[in-house]
Design a protein around this motif. Structure first.
Motif, PDB file in Angstrom:
ATOM      1  N   ASP A 137     -11.380   6.783   8.857  1.00 29.52           N
ATOM      2  CA  ASP A 137     -11.625   6.084   8.261  1.00 29.52           C
ATOM      3  C   ASP A 137     -13.350   6.445   8.123  1.00 29.52           C
ATOM      4  O   ASP A 137     -14.623   6.402   7.496  1.00 29.52           O
ATOM      5  CB  ASP A 137     -11.432   5.144   7.238  1.00 29.52           C
ATOM      6  CG  ASP A 137     -11.826   4.940   5.419  1.00 29.52           C
ATOM      7  OD1 ASP A 137     -11.886   5.848   4.885  1.00 29.52           O
ATOM      8  OD2 ASP A 137     -12.404   3.874   5.694  1.00 29.52           O
ATOM      9  N   TRP A 155      -2.234   5.799   3.913  1.00 26.33           N
ATOM     10  CA  TRP A 155      -3.467   6.184   3.493  1.00 26.33           C
ATOM     11  C   TRP A 155      -3.225   5.128   1.979  1.00 26.33           C
ATOM     12  O   TRP A 155      -4.084   4.639   1.098  1.00 26.33           O
ATOM     13  CB  TRP A 155      -3.955   7.788   2.653  1.00 26.33           C
ATOM     14  CG  TRP A 155      -5.299   8.218   2.099  1.00 26.33           C
ATOM     15  CD1 TRP A 155      -5.989   7.983   2.539  1.00 26.33           C
ATOM     16  CD2 TRP A 155      -4.976   8.360   0.888  1.00 26.33           C
ATOM     17  NE1 TRP A 155      -7.161   7.993   2.402  1.00 26.33           N
ATOM     18  CE2 TRP A 155      -6.259   8.584   1.188  1.00 26.33           C
ATOM     19  CE3 TRP A 155      -3.998   8.095   0.226  1.00 26.33           C
ATOM     20  CZ2 TRP A 155      -7.182   8.106   0.043  1.00 26.33           C
ATOM     21  CZ3 TRP A 155      -4.624   8.064  -1.394  1.00 26.33           C
ATOM     22  CH2 TRP A 155      -6.309   8.488  -1.627  1.00 26.33           C
ATOM     23  N   TYR A 156      -2.043   5.412   1.362  1.00 31.94           N
ATOM     24  CA  TYR A 156      -1.886   5.348  -0.154  1.00 31.94           C
ATOM     25  C   TYR A 156      -1.165   3.134  -0.130  1.00 31.94           C
ATOM     26  O   TYR A 156      -1.735   2.738  -1.556  1.00 31.94           O
ATOM     27  CB  TYR A 156      -0.293   5.613  -0.961  1.00 31.94           C
ATOM     28  CG  TYR A 156      -0.431   7.452  -1.502  1.00 31.94           C
ATOM     29  CD1 TYR A 156      -1.415   7.347  -2.454  1.00 31.94           C
ATOM     30  CD2 TYR A 156       0.049   7.949  -0.457  1.00 31.94           C
ATOM     31  CE1 TYR A 156      -1.653   8.968  -2.797  1.00 31.94           C
ATOM     32  CE2 TYR A 156      -0.837   9.246  -0.637  1.00 31.94           C
ATOM     33  CZ  TYR A 156      -0.877   9.798  -1.343  1.00 31.94           C
ATOM     34  OH  TYR A 156      -1.296  11.191  -1.714  1.00 31.94           O
ATOM     35  N   ALA A 200      -5.128   1.991  -0.522  1.00 32.28           N
ATOM     36  CA  ALA A 200      -6.164   2.229  -1.438  1.00 32.28           C
ATOM     37  C   ALA A 200      -5.524   1.792  -2.319  1.00 32.28           C
ATOM     38  O   ALA A 200      -6.668   1.682  -4.061  1.00 32.28           O
ATOM     39  CB  ALA A 200      -5.492   4.550  -2.001  1.00 32.28           C
ATOM     40  N   GLU A 257      -9.094   3.480  -3.755  1.00 41.17           N
ATOM     41  CA  GLU A 257      -9.107   4.802  -3.596  1.00 41.17           C
ATOM     42  C   GLU A 257     -11.042   5.278  -3.256  1.00 41.17           C
ATOM     43  O   GLU A 257     -10.925   5.983  -2.023  1.00 41.17           O
ATOM     44  CB  GLU A 257      -8.746   6.281  -4.282  1.00 41.17           C
ATOM     45  CG  GLU A 257      -8.826   7.184  -3.955  1.00 41.17           C
ATOM     46  CD  GLU A 257      -8.108   8.328  -4.611  1.00 41.17           C
ATOM     47  OE1 GLU A 257      -7.837   9.011  -4.501  1.00 41.17           O
ATOM     48  OE2 GLU A 257      -6.655   7.778  -5.504  1.00 41.17           O
ATOM     49  N   ASP A 258     -11.724   4.527  -4.255  1.00 35.64           N
ATOM     50  CA  ASP A 258     -13.042   5.162  -4.244  1.00 35.64           C
ATOM     51  C   ASP A 258     -13.124   4.068  -3.119  1.00 35.64           C
ATOM     52  O   ASP A 258     -14.800   4.577  -2.182  1.00 35.64           O
ATOM     53  CB  ASP A 258     -13.986   4.682  -5.520  1.00 35.64           C
ATOM     54  CG  ASP A 258     -14.023   3.224  -5.768  1.00 35.64           C
ATOM     55  OD1 ASP A 258     -12.753   2.498  -5.544  1.00 35.64           O
ATOM     56  OD2 ASP A 258     -14.470   2.183  -6.388  1.00 35.64           O
ATOM     57  N   LEU A 299     -12.432   4.127   0.017  1.00 32.33           N
ATOM     58  CA  LEU A 299     -11.471   5.294   1.832  1.00 32.33           C
ATOM     59  C   LEU A 299     -12.297   6.587   1.264  1.00 32.33           C
ATOM     60  O   LEU A 299     -12.362   7.477   0.794  1.00 32.33           O
ATOM     61  CB  LEU A 299     -10.623   5.715   1.114  1.00 32.33           C
ATOM     62  CG  LEU A 299      -9.281   4.196   0.915  1.00 32.33           C
ATOM     63  CD1 LEU A 299      -8.002   4.685   0.920  1.00 32.33           C
ATOM     64  CD2 LEU A 299      -9.239   3.621   2.466  1.00 32.33           C
ATOM     65  N   LYS A 358      -9.508  11.449   3.742  1.00 29.27           N
ATOM     66  CA  LYS A 358      -8.723  11.823   2.676  1.00 29.27           C
ATOM     67  C   LYS A 358      -7.240  12.199   3.452  1.00 29.27           C
ATOM     68  O   LYS A 358      -6.992  12.274   4.612  1.00 29.27           O
ATOM     69  CB  LYS A 358      -9.230  12.955   2.525  1.00 29.27           C
ATOM     70  CG  LYS A 358     -10.665  12.946   1.650  1.00 29.27           C
ATOM     71  CD  LYS A 358     -10.296  11.939   0.282  1.00 29.27           C
ATOM     72  CE  LYS A 358     -11.881  11.971   0.037  1.00 29.27           C
ATOM     73  NZ  LYS A 358     -11.382  10.858  -1.531  1.00 29.27           N
ATOM     74  N   LYS A 380       4.903   2.546  -0.966  1.00 26.08           N
ATOM     75  CA  LYS A 380       4.322   4.007  -1.019  1.00 26.08           C
ATOM     76  C   LYS A 380       4.955   4.888  -0.470  1.00 26.08           C
ATOM     77  O   LYS A 380       4.418   6.026  -0.049  1.00 26.08           O
ATOM     78  CB  LYS A 380       2.764   3.759  -0.625  1.00 26.08           C
ATOM     79  CG  LYS A 380       2.154   2.692  -1.412  1.00 26.08           C
ATOM     80  CD  LYS A 380       2.222   2.268  -3.096  1.00 26.08           C
ATOM     81  CE  LYS A 380       1.277   1.365  -3.066  1.00 26.08           C
ATOM     82  NZ  LYS A 380       1.435   1.285  -5.234  1.00 26.08           N
ATOM     83  N   GLY A 423      -0.135   9.429  -7.522  1.00 26.51           N
ATOM     84  CA  GLY A 423      -1.049  10.151  -6.937  1.00 26.51           C
ATOM     85  C   GLY A 423       0.111  10.956  -5.775  1.00 26.51           C
ATOM     86  O   GLY A 423      -0.828  11.094  -4.993  1.00 26.51           O
TER      87      GLY A 423
END
Length: 339
Positions: free
Chosen positions: A211, A225-226, A229, A234-235, A237, A240, A293, A306
């Motif tokens: 990141d 990651w989830y 987020a 999420e915005d 991070l 991807k 998650k 997602g």
């Protein structure tokens, strides 16, 4: 509400090929069910407290590394104090199955989970799934590779992060050995090492490094990651995720799962069976989806928003019970100079 009696004991670390010393016994009132948990305490303690209330029983949880706990169970044999083994990965369960240390599960329990996510001998079952993925920084990697084999190419020198002591990375290497053979896995490790990958302690550290741009990409489990987020947005991070296609070994789907231990007495075995069914029920499966998650594997519970559907992933086809040869994988990692 009755106060939880879930208790936590650390298990001593073992050297490669050695068994851990005997687990210390608790001095409190006798437990109705003892669980050896290879799952991280921070992840599953709230769930196991819910389990205890559901069973209306005294539950004792002993946390440690899954492979070390499996070795401990084999050392204890029929004298084990545990009734249920809650493993972080399928390999440790496969090792116990191979040694005949697990009890066959009732067919209705097995049928709650697809055949691909349970033991071939019918003595363990997955309760949640995780996918190996490539986390990447789009500012540095406009188009992520579709195979871990590409990570041995010169363009990736010094740009990849990984956690060699992490059980999930080691399970991935074991999966490559099963899928492609030891020679191919050994050659990949040699090429990967030659590309000077950067070592981290955990998947979380890798994701942070990707990141921030410290590395261009990293090998992690999807849920890190989830989780990040969900916590930060999420915005927020930069990193991807890329789910590797085509059955690539880097896209391994592994499971956390449970098995009932043969050494348990009748009373504890009954509670262990109830615990297994609880973990496959709607409340626990929803916990895996919403809190950790991970992919729920039963009760018709959908994954978190997602996440791509599990059956949409082009994961490698592999018998998860064959991920049991951890000693050989560790020896190969040592040979390659990665641990």
């Amino acid at each position: 509400m009755r106060r939880s009696s879930v208790r936590r004991l650390a298990v001593p670390v073992i050297a490669l090929g050695l068994l851990a010393p005997a687990l210390a016994a608790c001095s409190d009132e006798p437990a109705d069910l003892v669980i050896y948990s290879g799952r991280n305490e921070d992840l599953v303690e709230p769930l196991l407290e819910k389990l205890e209330k559901e069973l209306d029983a005294n539950v004792e949880v002993r946390y440690g590394d899954s492979a070390e706990l499996a070795a401990q169970i084999l050392e204890e044999g029929d004298k084990t104090e545990a009734g249920l083994f809650f493993s972080q990965d399928a390999g440790a369960l496969g090792a116990l199955s191979k040694e005949g240390a697990l009890t066959a599960l009732p067919q209705p329990t097995l049928d709650k989970v697809e055949e691909a996510y349970r033991g071939g001998e019918g003595d363990w079952v997955g309760v949640s799934g995780r996918v190996r993925v490539l986390a990447y920084n789009p500012g540095k990697v406009p188009t992520p590779p579709d195979s871990v084999h590409q990570l041995t190419e010169p363009e990736w020198k010094g740009k990849i992060g990984f956690a060699p002591n992490n059980a999930s990375f080691q399970a991935f290497v074991t999966g490559m050995r099963v899928l492609e053979g030891d020679d191919a896995a050994r050659e990949w490790l040699k090429g990967f090492k030659a590309n000077s990958p950067k070592t981290y302690e955990s998947n979380t550290d890798i994701l942070e490094a990707v990141d921030s741009g410290e590395v261009s990409a990293g090998l992690i489990n999807h849920y890190y990651w989830y989780e990040k987020a969900a916590e930060e947005g999420e915005d927020k991070l930069t990193a991807k995720l890329h789910f590797l296609p085509g059955g690539d070994p880097g896209g391994l789907v592994n499971v956390a799962g449970v098995g009932l231990l043969k050494g348990a007495d009748t009373k504890q075995a009954d509670y262990a069976q109830q615990a297994a069914d609880y973990l496959l029920g709607e409340e626990a499966q929803t916990y895996f989806a919403e809190e950790t998650k991970e992919y729920p594997l039963a009760a018709g519970v959908a994954p978190a928003d997602g996440l791509p559907a599990l059956d949409s992933l082009e994961a490698p086809r592999i018998n998860l019970g064959e991920l049991d040869s951890l000693k050989e994988t560790l020896a190969m990692l040592q040979e390659a100079g990665l641990v």
